[in-house]
Enzyme design. Sequence first.
Site, PDB file in Angstrom:
ATOM      1  N   LEU A   3     -54.870 -19.773  49.214  1.00  0.00           N
ATOM      2  CA  LEU A   3     -54.922 -21.766  49.879  1.00  0.00           C
ATOM      3  C   LEU A   3     -54.213 -22.307  49.106  1.00  0.00           C
ATOM      4  CD1 LEU A   3     -58.598 -22.692  49.707  1.00  0.00           C
ATOM      5  CD2 LEU A   3     -57.209 -21.866  52.303  1.00  0.00           C
ATOM      6  N   ASP A   4     -53.026 -22.783  49.531  1.00  0.00           N
ATOM      7  CA  ASP A   4     -51.774 -23.845  49.340  1.00  0.00           C
ATOM      8  C   ASP A   4     -52.687 -24.604  48.064  1.00  0.00           C
ATOM      9  OD1 ASP A   4     -50.245 -23.023  51.224  1.00  0.00           O
ATOM     10  OD2 ASP A   4     -50.506 -25.003  51.716  1.00  0.00           O
ATOM     11  N   VAL A   5     -51.419 -24.749  46.632  1.00  0.00           N
ATOM     12  CA  VAL A   5     -51.634 -25.477  45.744  1.00  0.00           C
ATOM     13  C   VAL A   5     -53.380 -26.670  46.009  1.00  0.00           C
ATOM     14  CG1 VAL A   5     -51.684 -26.837  43.617  1.00  0.00           C
ATOM     15  CG2 VAL A   5     -50.339 -24.358  44.086  1.00  0.00           C
ATOM     16  N   GLY A   6     -52.458 -27.227  46.818  1.00  0.00           N
ATOM     17  CA  GLY A   6     -52.704 -29.103  46.923  1.00  0.00           C
ATOM     18  C   GLY A   6     -53.843 -28.848  47.916  1.00  0.00           C
ATOM     19  N   THR A   7     -54.268 -28.001  48.975  1.00  0.00           N
ATOM     20  CA  THR A   7     -55.426 -27.592  49.370  1.00  0.00           C
ATOM     21  C   THR A   7     -56.861 -26.982  49.140  1.00  0.00           C
ATOM     22  OG1 THR A   7     -53.874 -26.621  51.447  1.00  0.00           O
ATOM     23  CG2 THR A   7     -56.758 -26.289  51.565  1.00  0.00           C
TER      24      THR A   7
END
Length: 313
Positions: free
Chosen positions: A143-147
């Site tokens: 998962l993205d860092v921001g997700t």
Amino acid sequence: MTSDDTTEVRSVYIPEGLAGERVDVALARLFGVSRTRAGDLVAEGLVLLDGAAPMKSERVEHGALMEATIPAPRRAVVVPTEVEGMSIVHEDDDIVVVDKPVGVAAHPGVGWDGPTVSGHLAGVGVRISTSGAPERQGIVQRLDVGTSGLMVVAKSERAYTILKQAFRDRTVDKTYHSLVQGHPDPHTGTIDAPIARHPKHDFKFTVRADGRASITHYDTLEAHRFASLLEIKLETGRTHQIRVHMAAIKHPCVGDPLYGADPVLAKRVGLERQWLHAVRLGFTHPGTGEWAEYESPYPDDLQRALDVVRDLD
């Protein structure tokens, strides 16, 4: 040739098929390095074009001599560190399912020294599979860092093999909720558009004809004055896929300025990251062979932002 144990020096004349490409693109294709790595090598002065150091955006010409000094890639290391806000949703002999908070990467990487899922698991004493590259052992999805939201990590070697194949075969149910700007029309639909690296931004992706096949299904759950809450299912798992596809249909995720979101709206609802959460994860359990499904509630920051959007009606 190899100049020592850690550095490789290579040279090649630009073939006709790459004439007109950017230096970093040509370097990536000729020497088999990533586009980001190629850009870094150019920026560090390790690439010469006909004896001169080029800019990465400079265009190459047929027959020009490209020389590159390529140090061995730095190895990222998993540092056992317990991460505040990370919870283990399920654990058995084969798998561990975590609820990842925002600001945490799936695994360490060059250029990222922040918290990671693999570092947290090591920090709390969870032993995971040794399959995969050293810094990505046990990691079968990212998962993205921001997700925020659900991720499964393999503990046994058998689970790693089975889950990696399940993700390749698209048999894993990956469901996200996202608050996007405006109102998608139609309110239920499928986005089938290939995704590739953005030609001008190293850490951004875009829809391009020469990209990798990418399929996103969405359904509107709530429609509000300024934004819509969507349920999104992914067939493929490209980097930034939801963010790219939502931006492509002119409805970027609220709080995602990289992909065109309105910073004024993000500030109004109190968001400092994209409104995107992995709410549900389902797959055939690699040990039992039975269907397993896990759910995650919205984190506080996303719930507050959604409440504000509802109130703005």
